[in-house]
Write a protein that holds these residues in place. Structure first.
Motif, PDB file in Angstrom:
ATOM      1  N   LYS A   1       0.869  -1.184   0.000  1.00 18.43           N
ATOM      2  CA  LYS A   1       0.000   0.000   0.000  1.00 18.43           C
ATOM      3  C   LYS A   1       0.900   1.226   0.000  1.00 18.43           C
ATOM      4  N   LEU A   2       0.672   2.130  -0.928  1.00 19.36           N
ATOM      5  CA  LEU A   2       1.433   3.371  -1.013  1.00 19.36           C
ATOM      6  C   LEU A   2       0.705   4.482  -0.275  1.00 19.36           C
ATOM      7  N   LEU A   3       1.458   5.240   0.507  1.00 15.81           N
ATOM      8  CA  LEU A   3       0.911   6.384   1.234  1.00 15.81           C
ATOM      9  C   LEU A   3       1.760   7.612   0.935  1.00 15.81           C
ATOM     10  N   ASP A   4       1.107   8.762   0.835  1.00 18.53           N
ATOM     11  CA  ASP A   4       1.851   9.999   0.583  1.00 18.53           C
ATOM     12  C   ASP A   4       2.182  10.756   1.863  1.00 18.53           C
ATOM     13  N   GLU A   5       1.844  10.167   3.002  1.00 16.60           N
ATOM     14  CA  GLU A   5       2.269  10.718   4.289  1.00 16.60           C
ATOM     15  C   GLU A   5       2.554   9.570   5.243  1.00 16.60           C
ATOM     16  N   ALA A   6       3.401   9.842   6.204  1.00 16.72           N
ATOM     17  CA  ALA A   6       3.830   8.796   7.134  1.00 16.72           C
ATOM     18  C   ALA A   6       2.657   8.285   7.966  1.00 16.72           C
TER      19      ALA A   6
ATOM     20  N   LEU B   1       2.208   1.823  14.807  1.00 20.22           N
ATOM     21  CA  LEU B   1       1.038   1.605  13.952  1.00 20.22           C
ATOM     22  C   LEU B   1      -0.184   1.303  14.805  1.00 20.22           C
ATOM     23  N   PRO B   2      -1.288   1.962  14.499  1.00 16.09           N
ATOM     24  CA  PRO B   2      -2.516   1.641  15.229  1.00 16.09           C
ATOM     25  C   PRO B   2      -3.105   0.319  14.742  1.00 16.09           C
ATOM     26  N   ARG B   3      -4.081  -0.150  15.465  1.00 19.52           N
ATOM     27  CA  ARG B   3      -4.773  -1.379  15.060  1.00 19.52           C
ATOM     28  C   ARG B   3      -5.346  -1.217  13.646  1.00 19.52           C
ATOM     29  N   THR B   4      -5.911  -0.039  13.347  1.00 15.07           N
ATOM     30  CA  THR B   4      -6.447   0.236  12.022  1.00 15.07           C
ATOM     31  C   THR B   4      -6.044   1.643  11.588  1.00 15.07           C
ATOM     32  N   LEU B   5      -5.398   1.729  10.443  1.00 18.90           N
ATOM     33  CA  LEU B   5      -5.030   3.021   9.874  1.00 18.90           C
ATOM     34  C   LEU B   5      -6.259   3.661   9.230  1.00 18.90           C
ATOM     35  N   PRO B   6      -6.325   4.987   9.190  1.00 19.68           N
ATOM     36  CA  PRO B   6      -7.438   5.629   8.497  1.00 19.68           C
ATOM     37  C   PRO B   6      -7.383   5.319   6.997  1.00 19.68           C
ATOM     38  N   SER B   7      -8.540   5.278   6.371  1.00 16.03           N
ATOM     39  CA  SER B   7      -8.608   5.055   4.923  1.00 16.03           C
ATOM     40  C   SER B   7      -8.051   6.258   4.182  1.00 16.03           C
ATOM     41  N   THR B   8      -7.473   6.006   3.022  1.00 20.48           N
ATOM     42  CA  THR B   8      -7.088   7.106   2.149  1.00 20.48           C
ATOM     43  C   THR B   8      -8.357   7.656   1.503  1.00 20.48           C
ATOM     44  N   LYS B   9      -8.280   8.859   0.983  1.00 18.74           N
ATOM     45  CA  LYS B   9      -9.446   9.455   0.310  1.00 18.74           C
ATOM     46  C   LYS B   9      -9.904   8.598  -0.863  1.00 18.74           C
ATOM     47  N   LEU B  10      -8.948   8.085  -1.632  1.00 21.26           N
ATOM     48  CA  LEU B  10      -9.297   7.259  -2.786  1.00 21.26           C
ATOM     49  C   LEU B  10      -9.982   5.967  -2.355  1.00 21.26           C
ATOM     50  N   ASP B  11      -9.438   5.308  -1.339  1.00 20.18           N
ATOM     51  CA  ASP B  11     -10.044   4.062  -0.862  1.00 20.18           C
ATOM     52  C   ASP B  11     -11.451   4.300  -0.324  1.00 20.18           C
ATOM     53  N   ALA B  12     -11.617   5.369   0.432  1.00 16.00           N
ATOM     54  CA  ALA B  12     -12.944   5.690   0.981  1.00 16.00           C
ATOM     55  C   ALA B  12     -13.923   5.980  -0.157  1.00 16.00           C
TER      56      ALA B  12
END
Length: 124
Positions: free
Chosen positions: A9-14, A19-30
């Motif tokens: 999974k590519l992210l444009d910010e760290a 790491l939390p149990r669940t990372l927030p969704s990216t705008k595109l994924d949401a």
């Protein structure tokens, strides 16, 4: 096609650390309703196509067998990928500490393509 052991999974910010149990969704994924993922071979291409102007990316290495949800590989001829892109549908837990095995921070030099970045070439 035999499913790969790892997906990315590519992210444009760290991502948050630890790491939390669940990372927030990216705008595109949401927006699309599923999680966009890439194989090791696709990751540099994905970066080149969708993160062309980013100088820094974070790549989450994910253990495929620890992903919860329905994994589909759908082809997109415009992306130039023969085996299709991985999409994770209906995941209740998303991405996070339970399935991320490594976080790579990659930097791209000016005039360097993501496909040329050394860290991209080491994905397996």
């Amino acid at each position: 096609m035999t499913p790969p052991r790892y997906l990315y999974k590519l992210l444009d910010e760290a991502p948050k650390e630890p790491l939390p149990r669940t990372l927030p969704s990216t705008k595109l994924d949401a927006s699309d309703g599923f999680i966009h993922l890439s194989t090791a071979e696709q990751t540099p291409i994905t970066a080149k196509l969708f993160f062309r102007y980013q100088r820094k990316l974070w790549v989450l290495q994910l253990e495929r067998t620890k992903l919860e949800g329905r994994l589909e590989f759908s082809t997109d001829p415009k992306a130039g990928v023969k085996d299709g892109c991985a999409h994770l549908h209906d995941s209740q837990s998303g991405l996070g500490m339970m399935n991320v095995v490594n976080v790579l921070e990659l930097d791209r030099r000016e005039n360097e393509e993501w496909t040329e970045v050394e860290g991209m070439q080491k994905l397996r």
